[in-house]
Design a protein around this motif. Structure first.
Motif, PDB file in Angstrom:
ATOM      1  N   THR A 102       0.801  -1.057  -0.026  1.00 45.42           N
ATOM      2  CA  THR A 102      -0.028  -0.103   0.041  1.00 45.42           C
ATOM      3  C   THR A 102       0.865   1.219  -0.216  1.00 45.42           C
ATOM      4  O   THR A 102       1.796   1.461   0.585  1.00 45.42           O
ATOM      5  CB  THR A 102      -0.797   0.194   1.161  1.00 45.42           C
ATOM      6  N   THR A 103       0.721   2.236  -0.964  1.00 47.44           N
ATOM      7  CA  THR A 103       1.268   3.488  -0.979  1.00 47.44           C
ATOM      8  C   THR A 103       0.487   4.583  -0.829  1.00 47.44           C
ATOM      9  O   THR A 103      -0.724   4.781  -1.113  1.00 47.44           O
ATOM     10  CB  THR A 103       2.047   3.481  -2.307  1.00 47.44           C
ATOM     11  N   HIS A 104       1.012   5.583  -0.180  1.00 45.56           N
ATOM     12  CA  HIS A 104       0.281   6.938   0.112  1.00 45.56           C
ATOM     13  C   HIS A 104       1.066   8.261  -0.545  1.00 45.56           C
ATOM     14  O   HIS A 104       1.630   9.127   0.254  1.00 45.56           O
ATOM     15  CB  HIS A 104      -0.059   7.139   1.368  1.00 45.56           C
ATOM     16  N   PRO A 105       1.264   8.361  -1.871  1.00 37.53           N
ATOM     17  CA  PRO A 105       1.938   9.602  -2.388  1.00 37.53           C
ATOM     18  C   PRO A 105       1.426  10.692  -2.038  1.00 37.53           C
ATOM     19  O   PRO A 105      -0.003  10.725  -2.162  1.00 37.53           O
ATOM     20  CB  PRO A 105       2.060   9.113  -3.696  1.00 37.53           C
ATOM     21  N   LYS A 106       2.085  11.773  -1.960  1.00 40.71           N
ATOM     22  CA  LYS A 106       1.562  13.102  -1.970  1.00 40.71           C
ATOM     23  C   LYS A 106       0.997  13.606  -2.982  1.00 40.71           C
ATOM     24  O   LYS A 106      -0.123  14.514  -3.022  1.00 40.71           O
ATOM     25  CB  LYS A 106       2.643  13.981  -0.912  1.00 40.71           C
ATOM     26  N   ASN A 107       1.452  13.604  -4.066  1.00 38.56           N
ATOM     27  CA  ASN A 107       1.050  14.417  -5.357  1.00 38.56           C
ATOM     28  C   ASN A 107       0.786  15.707  -5.326  1.00 38.56           C
ATOM     29  O   ASN A 107      -0.500  16.085  -5.633  1.00 38.56           O
ATOM     30  CB  ASN A 107       0.095  13.355  -5.880  1.00 38.56           C
ATOM     31  N   ARG A 108       1.567  16.656  -4.882  1.00 43.41           N
ATOM     32  CA  ARG A 108       1.224  18.195  -4.602  1.00 43.41           C
ATOM     33  C   ARG A 108       1.088  18.743  -5.704  1.00 43.41           C
ATOM     34  O   ARG A 108       0.189  19.767  -6.000  1.00 43.41           O
ATOM     35  CB  ARG A 108       2.036  18.848  -3.714  1.00 43.41           C
ATOM     36  N   THR A 109       1.813  18.684  -6.773  1.00 42.77           N
ATOM     37  CA  THR A 109       1.899  19.353  -8.063  1.00 42.77           C
ATOM     38  C   THR A 109       2.058  18.400  -9.147  1.00 42.77           C
ATOM     39  O   THR A 109       2.881  18.072  -9.946  1.00 42.77           O
ATOM     40  CB  THR A 109       3.182  20.084  -8.135  1.00 42.77           C
ATOM     41  N   SER A 110       0.818  17.574  -9.322  1.00 42.96           N
ATOM     42  CA  SER A 110       1.195  16.739 -10.374  1.00 42.96           C
ATOM     43  C   SER A 110       0.609  17.300 -11.888  1.00 42.96           C
ATOM     44  O   SER A 110      -0.113  18.346 -11.898  1.00 42.96           O
ATOM     45  CB  SER A 110       0.102  15.418 -10.411  1.00 42.96           C
ATOM     46  N   PHE A 111       1.021  16.731 -12.880  1.00 43.76           N
ATOM     47  CA  PHE A 111       1.054  17.375 -14.337  1.00 43.76           C
ATOM     48  C   PHE A 111       1.086  16.355 -15.447  1.00 43.76           C
ATOM     49  O   PHE A 111       1.513  15.221 -15.045  1.00 43.76           O
ATOM     50  CB  PHE A 111       2.039  18.488 -14.527  1.00 43.76           C
ATOM     51  N   VAL A 112       0.751  16.539 -16.571  1.00 43.98           N
ATOM     52  CA  VAL A 112       0.658  15.631 -17.778  1.00 43.98           C
ATOM     53  C   VAL A 112       1.323  16.472 -18.788  1.00 43.98           C
ATOM     54  O   VAL A 112       0.895  17.366 -19.094  1.00 43.98           O
ATOM     55  CB  VAL A 112      -0.875  15.202 -18.184  1.00 43.98           C
ATOM     56  N   ILE A 113       1.922  15.609 -19.504  1.00 47.23           N
ATOM     57  CA  ILE A 113       2.633  15.904 -21.057  1.00 47.23           C
ATOM     58  C   ILE A 113       1.955  15.176 -22.052  1.00 47.23           C
ATOM     59  O   ILE A 113       2.160  13.940 -21.951  1.00 47.23           O
ATOM     60  CB  ILE A 113       4.181  15.910 -21.019  1.00 47.23           C
ATOM     61  N   SER A 114       1.053  15.464 -22.747  1.00 46.08           N
ATOM     62  CA  SER A 114       0.321  14.721 -23.542  1.00 46.08           C
ATOM     63  C   SER A 114       0.952  14.667 -24.974  1.00 46.08           C
ATOM     64  O   SER A 114       1.898  15.067 -25.269  1.00 46.08           O
ATOM     65  CB  SER A 114      -1.202  15.109 -23.779  1.00 46.08           C
ATOM     66  N   PHE A 115       0.158  13.768 -25.605  1.00 45.19           N
ATOM     67  CA  PHE A 115       0.719  13.484 -26.954  1.00 45.19           C
ATOM     68  C   PHE A 115       0.778  14.775 -27.845  1.00 45.19           C
ATOM     69  O   PHE A 115       1.889  15.099 -28.484  1.00 45.19           O
ATOM     70  CB  PHE A 115       0.128  12.519 -27.756  1.00 45.19           C
ATOM     71  N   ASN A 116      -0.166  15.479 -27.967  1.00 46.69           N
ATOM     72  CA  ASN A 116      -0.044  16.644 -28.876  1.00 46.69           C
ATOM     73  C   ASN A 116       0.659  17.734 -28.516  1.00 46.69           C
ATOM     74  O   ASN A 116       1.156  18.794 -28.973  1.00 46.69           O
ATOM     75  CB  ASN A 116      -1.480  16.995 -29.179  1.00 46.69           C
ATOM     76  N   ARG A 117       0.864  17.798 -27.015  1.00 46.45           N
ATOM     77  CA  ARG A 117       1.746  18.926 -26.358  1.00 46.45           C
ATOM     78  C   ARG A 117       2.927  18.182 -25.790  1.00 46.45           C
ATOM     79  O   ARG A 117       3.348  18.833 -24.862  1.00 46.45           O
ATOM     80  CB  ARG A 117       0.693  19.467 -25.333  1.00 46.45           C
ATOM     81  N   GLY A 118       3.435  17.360 -26.320  1.00 43.43           N
ATOM     82  CA  GLY A 118       4.561  16.510 -25.759  1.00 43.43           C
ATOM     83  C   GLY A 118       5.962  16.983 -25.968  1.00 43.43           C
ATOM     84  O   GLY A 118       6.997  16.708 -25.431  1.00 43.43           O
ATOM     85  N   GLU A 119       6.183  18.232 -26.617  1.00 45.89           N
ATOM     86  CA  GLU A 119       7.563  18.860 -26.985  1.00 45.89           C
ATOM     87  C   GLU A 119       7.979  19.615 -25.473  1.00 45.89           C
ATOM     88  O   GLU A 119       7.498  20.019 -24.891  1.00 45.89           O
ATOM     89  CB  GLU A 119       7.345  20.108 -27.902  1.00 45.89           C
ATOM     90  N   VAL A 120       9.279  19.032 -25.414  1.00 47.76           N
ATOM     91  CA  VAL A 120       9.969  19.382 -24.486  1.00 47.76           C
ATOM     92  C   VAL A 120      11.620  19.839 -24.921  1.00 47.76           C
ATOM     93  O   VAL A 120      11.971  19.161 -25.658  1.00 47.76           O
ATOM     94  CB  VAL A 120      10.170  18.491 -23.195  1.00 47.76           C
ATOM     95  N   GLU A 121      12.134  20.598 -23.939  1.00 53.99           N
ATOM     96  CA  GLU A 121      13.448  21.272 -24.382  1.00 53.99           C
ATOM     97  C   GLU A 121      14.187  20.688 -23.018  1.00 53.99           C
ATOM     98  O   GLU A 121      14.237  21.037 -22.061  1.00 53.99           O
ATOM     99  CB  GLU A 121      13.460  22.733 -24.443  1.00 53.99           C
ATOM    100  N   VAL A 122      15.380  20.191 -23.393  1.00 47.08           N
ATOM    101  CA  VAL A 122      16.453  19.611 -22.376  1.00 47.08           C
ATOM    102  C   VAL A 122      17.157  20.681 -21.894  1.00 47.08           C
ATOM    103  O   VAL A 122      17.869  21.427 -22.582  1.00 47.08           O
ATOM    104  CB  VAL A 122      17.220  18.382 -22.777  1.00 47.08           C
ATOM    105  N   VAL A 123      17.015  21.112 -20.661  1.00 49.58           N
ATOM    106  CA  VAL A 123      17.577  22.168 -19.959  1.00 49.58           C
ATOM    107  C   VAL A 123      18.968  21.686 -19.492  1.00 49.58           C
ATOM    108  O   VAL A 123      19.946  22.273 -19.470  1.00 49.58           O
ATOM    109  CB  VAL A 123      16.831  22.803 -18.910  1.00 49.58           C
ATOM    110  N   GLU A 124      19.095  20.591 -18.679  1.00 46.87           N
ATOM    111  CA  GLU A 124      20.323  20.087 -17.941  1.00 46.87           C
ATOM    112  C   GLU A 124      20.020  18.576 -17.913  1.00 46.87           C
ATOM    113  O   GLU A 124      19.151  18.020 -17.487  1.00 46.87           O
ATOM    114  CB  GLU A 124      20.267  20.469 -16.508  1.00 46.87           C
ATOM    115  N   GLU A 125      20.831  17.817 -18.538  1.00 46.40           N
ATOM    116  CA  GLU A 125      21.079  16.325 -18.637  1.00 46.40           C
ATOM    117  C   GLU A 125      21.743  15.723 -17.664  1.00 46.40           C
ATOM    118  O   GLU A 125      23.072  15.880 -17.201  1.00 46.40           O
ATOM    119  CB  GLU A 125      21.484  15.942 -20.201  1.00 46.40           C
ATOM    120  N   GLY A 126      21.089  15.119 -16.696  1.00 45.46           N
ATOM    121  CA  GLY A 126      21.734  14.122 -15.712  1.00 45.46           C
ATOM    122  C   GLY A 126      22.082  12.701 -16.316  1.00 45.46           C
ATOM    123  O   GLY A 126      21.846  12.405 -17.202  1.00 45.46           O
TER     124      GLY A 126
END
Length: 368
Positions: A263-287
């Motif tokens: 059983t888990t109880h995550p907090k999820n205070r700032t959840s968000f979604v990157i969907s298919f049509n809006r999936g463009e992201v720019e890499v700022v810092e690669e770890g």
């Protein structure tokens, strides 16, 4: 080609009015869903919101079943943009373009017709005019059925369209709008009658939590019901049921099952979604194991696992951690790094792979 919107009127119906959209050649899923919702031919009215074919792998079998249902049962269908492939071959319309599409698309009604007619597989060298002639010769009834579908169905309470409308009274001045209207549920129009559409997976409208279930937009009076079946890994085939003043929904998918070990109880205070049509992201810092990226749509930066970023290009990503109850079943979408993307009751999230047991429940169980 006549580009006027073709519509039909259906009178009020006393029984259940069931609506399913974007089946995409999923014969098994369609019949599983009909069984799950206890569809009763002759008692229920069934409306199919287009994209009957393409992208799945039993298009011809499904098409013949639906054609027979419209002839023998209280079943009606509208044309979707994917069903337009029939017009391409009936009228030899934009065949060079459709060749490019079909060479990239593994699941297609056309590939299945070619195979059944024992024709040479589609290739760069295929003479498309000759192919269209051969398909018309062998499959005129099936192609004509799709070609003749209306673009809109209107009833006293609702208007049904594959993708959207420009106007409630005239629908649109060109059928392409009702077939391809992008992100229609975000339009600024307010409709008197409820407009029920598919076309755009409902999860594309999600910003904080990815939800594949049908969604009602009260501000515009639009019901969007496409669950992304055969299009997204997490996709599902949705049904919405109007029964008098009652509205209910149901779905099936083809995802394998796993069971929660803890059983888990995550907090999820700032959840968000990157969907298919809006999936463009720019890499700022690669770890080493994760990277910080910027989303122009969300206008924010966040960390994302490199395994997900490289394998999925940042699309269909959510940072929502799925709460688990020990022993409960969840659907498995995909694993990346130490995490597994899962779905529960149509909601997408992730959990640590170590939280799941994968061999206790039968895989590929289509039940929700």
């Amino acid at each position: 080609m006549n580009r006027k919107v073709k519509s039909i009127w259906l009178d009020s119906f006393e029984g259940r009015e069931i609506v399913i959209s974007d089946i995409h050649g999923d014969y098994d899923g369609y019949n599983l869903l009909l069984k799950k919702i206890n569809y009763q031919p002759g008692q229920d009215r069934l409306i199919l919101l287009g994209d009957l074919v393409e992208k799945g792998f039993e298009n011809l079998k499904l098409l013949r079943q639906i054609k027979k249902q419209t002839e023998e049962e209280n079943v009606y269908a509208v044309m979707g943009n994917c069903d337009f492939v029939a017009k391409n071959f009936l009228y030899s319309y934009r065949l060079d373009f459709i060749k490019e599409v079909l060479l990239k698309r593994k699941g297609s009604l056309i590939h299945e017709m070619i195979q059944e007619a024992a024709l040479d597989p589609l290739s760069d060298e295929t003479d498309m005019d000759q192919l269209a002639y051969e398909l018309r010769k062998h499959f005129l009834a099936e192609l004509s059925f799709l070609n003749d579908l209306p673009h809109v169905i209107e009833t006293p309470k609702r208007i049904y369209s594959h993708a959207g409308l420009i106007d409630e009274k005239t629908y649109a001045d060109d059928f392409r709008y009702v077939l391809t209207y992008p992100l229609f549920a975000e339009c600024e129009m307010r409709f008197t009658k409820m407009i029920v559409v598919g076309h755009m997976p409902v999860s594309e409208y999600c910003r904080f939590k990815a939800d594949c279930n049908p969604r009602f937009f009260s501000e515009s009076n639009i019901f969007s019901i496409d669950g992304g079946n055969m299009v997204k890994k997490a996709g599902q085939l949705n049904a919405i049921i109007f029964d008098g003043n009652l509205v209910s929904t149901d779905f099936i998918d083809h995802l394998p099952l796993a069971r929660a070990k803890v059983t888990t109880h995550p907090k999820n205070r700032t959840s968000f979604v990157i969907s298919f049509n809006r999936g463009e992201v720019e890499v700022v810092e690669e770890g080493e194991t994760s990277s910080r990226v910027y989303s122009p749509y969300l206008k924010r930066t966040f960390w994302i696992d490199n395994d997900f970023l490289k394998g999925h290009k940042g699309t269909d990503f959510t940072n929502y951690e799925m709460p688990l109850r020990q022993g409960e079943a969840v659907k498995v979408i995909q694993s990346y790094g130490s995490k597994t993307q899962v779905k529960k009751q149509g909601i997408i999230g992730w959990t640590l792979t170590e939280n799941l047991e994968f061999d206790e429940l039968k895989l590929n169980n289509p039940q929700s």
